[in-house]
Write a protein that holds these residues in place. Structure first.
Motif, short mmCIF file in Angstrom:
data_model
loop_
_atom_site.label_atom_id
_atom_site.label_comp_id
_atom_site.label_asym_id
_atom_site.label_seq_id
_atom_site.Cartn_x
_atom_site.Cartn_y
_atom_site.Cartn_z
N PRO A 233 0.80 -1.23 0.00
CA PRO A 233 0.00 0.00 0.00
C PRO A 233 0.82 1.28 0.00
O PRO A 233 0.41 2.30 -0.55
N ASN A 234 2.01 1.25 0.60
CA ASN A 234 2.82 2.46 0.69
C ASN A 234 3.44 2.88 -0.63
O ASN A 234 3.90 4.02 -0.77
N ASP A 235 3.46 1.99 -1.61
CA ASP A 235 4.21 2.26 -2.84
C ASP A 235 3.32 2.57 -4.04
O ASP A 235 3.79 2.55 -5.18
N PHE A 236 2.05 2.86 -3.79
CA PHE A 236 1.18 3.29 -4.88
C PHE A 236 1.27 4.82 -5.02
O PHE A 236 0.43 5.58 -4.54
N ARG A 272 3.80 -0.22 8.50
CA ARG A 272 4.19 1.12 8.06
C ARG A 272 3.06 1.92 7.40
O ARG A 272 3.31 2.87 6.67
N TYR A 273 1.81 1.52 7.62
CA TYR A 273 0.66 2.33 7.24
C TYR A 273 -0.41 2.16 8.31
O TYR A 273 -0.33 1.24 9.13
N THR A 274 -1.38 3.05 8.32
CA THR A 274 -2.48 2.98 9.26
C THR A 274 -3.75 2.51 8.55
O THR A 274 -3.79 2.41 7.32
N TYR A 278 -4.43 3.00 4.57
CA TYR A 278 -4.83 1.93 3.66
C TYR A 278 -6.13 2.30 2.96
O TYR A 278 -6.27 2.13 1.74
N ARG A 279 -7.09 2.81 3.72
CA ARG A 279 -8.37 3.23 3.15
C ARG A 279 -8.16 4.30 2.06
O ARG A 279 -8.78 4.26 1.00
N ASP A 280 -7.24 5.23 2.32
CA ASP A 280 -6.95 6.28 1.35
C ASP A 280 -6.33 5.70 0.08
O ASP A 280 -6.65 6.15 -1.03
N CYS A 281 -5.46 4.71 0.23
CA CYS A 281 -4.86 4.06 -0.94
C CYS A 281 -5.95 3.44 -1.82
O CYS A 281 -5.94 3.60 -3.04
N VAL A 282 -6.88 2.74 -1.19
CA VAL A 282 -7.99 2.13 -1.94
C VAL A 282 -8.82 3.21 -2.64
O VAL A 282 -9.19 3.07 -3.81
N ALA A 283 -9.09 4.30 -1.95
CA ALA A 283 -9.89 5.38 -2.53
C ALA A 283 -9.20 5.98 -3.75
O ALA A 283 -9.85 6.27 -4.77
N ARG A 284 -7.90 6.18 -3.68
CA ARG A 284 -7.16 6.73 -4.81
C ARG A 284 -7.17 5.77 -6.00
O ARG A 284 -7.32 6.19 -7.16
N LEU A 285 -7.02 4.50 -5.72
CA LEU A 285 -7.07 3.50 -6.80
C LEU A 285 -8.44 3.47 -7.46
O LEU A 285 -8.55 3.47 -8.70
N ARG A 286 -9.49 3.48 -6.66
CA ARG A 286 -10.84 3.39 -7.23
C ARG A 286 -11.26 4.68 -7.92
O ARG A 286 -12.04 4.64 -8.88
N VAL A 317 -13.22 -4.70 6.17
CA VAL A 317 -13.54 -5.66 5.10
C VAL A 317 -14.93 -5.36 4.53
O VAL A 317 -15.13 -5.32 3.31
N GLN A 318 -15.89 -5.14 5.41
CA GLN A 318 -17.25 -4.85 4.96
C GLN A 318 -17.32 -3.52 4.21
O GLN A 318 -18.02 -3.38 3.21
N GLU A 319 -16.57 -2.54 4.68
CA GLU A 319 -16.58 -1.22 4.03
C GLU A 319 -15.95 -1.26 2.64
O GLU A 319 -16.49 -0.68 1.70
N LEU A 320 -14.82 -1.96 2.50
CA LEU A 320 -14.07 -1.89 1.25
C LEU A 320 -14.58 -2.88 0.20
O LEU A 320 -14.33 -2.69 -0.99
N GLY A 321 -15.27 -3.92 0.61
CA GLY A 321 -15.90 -4.81 -0.36
C GLY A 321 -14.94 -5.61 -1.21
O GLY A 321 -14.91 -5.47 -2.44
N TYR A 322 -14.14 -6.47 -0.58
CA TYR A 322 -13.22 -7.32 -1.33
C TYR A 322 -13.97 -8.40 -2.10
O TYR A 322 -14.95 -8.97 -1.62
N GLU A 323 -13.45 -8.71 -3.29
CA GLU A 323 -14.02 -9.82 -4.06
C GLU A 323 -13.52 -11.17 -3.56
O GLU A 323 -14.17 -12.19 -3.78
N ASP A 324 -12.39 -11.16 -2.90
CA ASP A 324 -11.86 -12.39 -2.31
C ASP A 324 -10.75 -11.99 -1.34
O ASP A 324 -10.22 -10.88 -1.40
N ALA A 325 -10.41 -12.90 -0.43
CA ALA A 325 -9.35 -12.64 0.52
C ALA A 325 -8.68 -13.95 0.90
O ALA A 325 -9.35 -14.96 1.12
N TYR A 326 -7.36 -13.92 0.94
CA TYR A 326 -6.60 -15.04 1.49
C TYR A 326 -6.46 -14.76 2.98
O TYR A 326 -5.82 -13.78 3.39
N THR A 327 -7.07 -15.59 3.80
CA THR A 327 -7.15 -15.35 5.23
C THR A 327 -6.39 -16.44 5.99
O THR A 327 -6.51 -17.62 5.66
N PHE A 328 -5.63 -16.03 6.99
CA PHE A 328 -4.77 -16.96 7.70
C PHE A 328 -4.78 -16.68 9.20
O PHE A 328 -4.94 -15.53 9.62
#
Length: 454
Positions: A233-236, A272-274, A278-286, A317-328
């Motif tokens: 996320p930091n490198d977008f 190294r992000y909050t 992260y939410r801001d990175c997603v918003a910029r991409l979308r 997760v609910q807010e950003l609406g992922y199409e899939d997630a690898y969860t561990f």
């Protein structure tokens, strides 16, 4: 005299898949013949992953199973990240293993195998920060898309992650070398490339950044789709996002690891992000790519994660609406800082398991709701391979949705426009739209029904 045979079994990430292709290519150039199974092979190599303890235990068990396929003179070797991490310890754990070779030592593999065939037991796990295997000709598994490493290693050093210790420091290939490999991929008949790196969007060869790389690869005649994994996320940067939006070959999908939605946990992970960053990175991409499909990685049960922290992950997760997630569930890896955290902060396994189960349910429910809204819409797909079950073919949309198609009139490697007719919640069924030719090097067709809300 017959050529010696080699079988490579691959575990883990796409970088490991690419490394196995490099090993096959190198060994073929040295007189080896690749075979599809371990039975009676002269050389059996297991290319391994070390991300989670479960992966390592699985490999240890598999090494025991593979022993029954060995004949007199067969060499058994372990390659990859687990080999790098454990080194000579593997020779002690599995006495039938003769060779342990890390990701930076594949250039010496033919010579190492020759020594092992003479009875030597060898470990080769030194880092080589100049090694990119530029002169290797990979033997590719896939005839539709090509995995192309553009960067090796990682400098981020998240507290849970073993990668910096198994892959070394970050280093990038020269842009011109990557472009030459892409041009060869086109000559070999492929039209999709996947650019690989541990934090791929931090790519820099000293002169060119990842934005420049995307534009250069997009300029190669014959490339129709560009994907990349995994970014940080930091490198977008604005330049990278602009290149993604402006280069028509770049697909509308980003796998963006989140790991946690809690600032407390992210800080302990040293991500190294909050949450807000992260939410801001997603918003910029979308904002730049409105049709973007987002997938992610998430860890639950990290040391110190409270119920409140976990709820913050669920809400994001609910807010950003992922199409899939690898969860561990968190898996402690020897040598990483997370293993030195206060044992009292470690989350009980039953609690972590319950959180994981709930998180998976949340991700699936959201994806299913959005996917149901897509029924009846049309998309360009690339037919990738035969489906594992039945007689269907598996295809992929530009935004990384899987579509099962009847095989009539289709061949692997075809581009088609399809209409989505059904969904399991995660994958789709579809039919080819007659006389609808895919538009070359264009953005996806507009959906004919309302797009799902983000």
């Amino acid at each position: 005299m017959s050529r010696p045979t080699v079988y490579i079994e691959t575990y883990g990430c796409q970088m490991n898949v690419s490394d196995s292709e490099l090993m096959y290519g190198s060994l073929a150039a040295h007189g080896y013949e690749a075979v599809d199974g371990p039975e009676g092979a002269d050389v059996i190599l297991v290319n391994t992953c070390a991300i989670r303890d479960h992966a390592e235990q699985r490999v240890i068990g598999r090494l025991g199973e593979l022993r029954r396929h060995m004949k007199k003179g067969t060499v058994m070797g372990v390659a990859g990240c687990m080999a790098q991490r454990l080194g000579p310890t593997l020779l002690e754990k599995a006495r039938h293993v003769s060779l342990v070779v890390g990701p930076d030592a594949y250039r010496a593999l033919p010579q190492l195998l020759e020594g092992a065939r003479q009875g030597e037991r060898v470990t080769a796990t030194s880092f080589d920060l100049e090694e990119h295997y530029e002169d290797f000709a990979p033997r590719r598994f896939d005839r539709v898309k090509a995995w192309i490493p553009v960067q090796r290693g990682c400098d981020y050093r998240c507290t849970y992650c073993i990668v910096p210790y198994t892959r070394g420091a970050e280093r990038s290939r020269r842009l011109d070398d990557v472009v030459r490999e892409v041009e060869q991929v086109v000559r070999d008949g492929m039209s999709e490339v996947v650019l690989l790196g541990q934090t791929v969007n931090s790519y820099s060869d000293g002169t060119h950044d990842f934005a420049a790389l995307l534009r250069a690869v997009g300029s190669v005649d014959g490339i129709r789709r560009i994907r990349f994994t995994s970014p940080h996320p930091n490198d977008f940067s604005d330049a990278v996002i602009a290149a993604m939006a402006e280069v028509p070959q770049v697909c509308e999908h980003v796998h963006l690891p989140m790991q946690s939605g809690s600032d407390r946990v992210l800080k302990r992970m040293l991500r190294r992000y909050t949450r807000e960053g992260y939410r801001d990175c997603v918003a910029r991409l979308r904002a730049a790519i409105p049709t973007l499909n987002l997938t992610t990685d998430i860890i639950v049960g990290f040391p110190g994660e409270t119920d409140e922290d976990f709820e913050e992950t669920v809400s994001l997760v609910q807010e950003l609406g992922y199409e899939d997630a690898y969860t561990f569930k968190f898996s402690p890896r020897d040598g990483t800082p997370a293993t030195r955290m206060d044992p009292a902060t470690f989350v009980p396994d039953d609690v972590a398991s319950a959180r994981l189960e709930r998180l998976i349910a949340v991700v699936r429910a959201g994806a299913r709701e959005r996917n149901l809204r897509l029924l009846g819409t049309r998309h360009e797909v690339l037919v990738e391979k035969a489906a594992r079950r039945g007689e269907m073919l598996q295809a992929r949309t530009r935004d990384f949705k899987t579509v099962m198609l009847p095989p009539d009139g289709l061949a692997i490697g075809d581009y088609r426009i399809v209409e989505l007719t059904g969904t399991t919640g995660s994958t789709f069924t579809g039919v080819v739209v007659p006389d609808a030719a895919p538009r070359r090097l264009a953005l996806p067709m507009a959906a004919t029904a309302a797009a799902p809300a983000c």
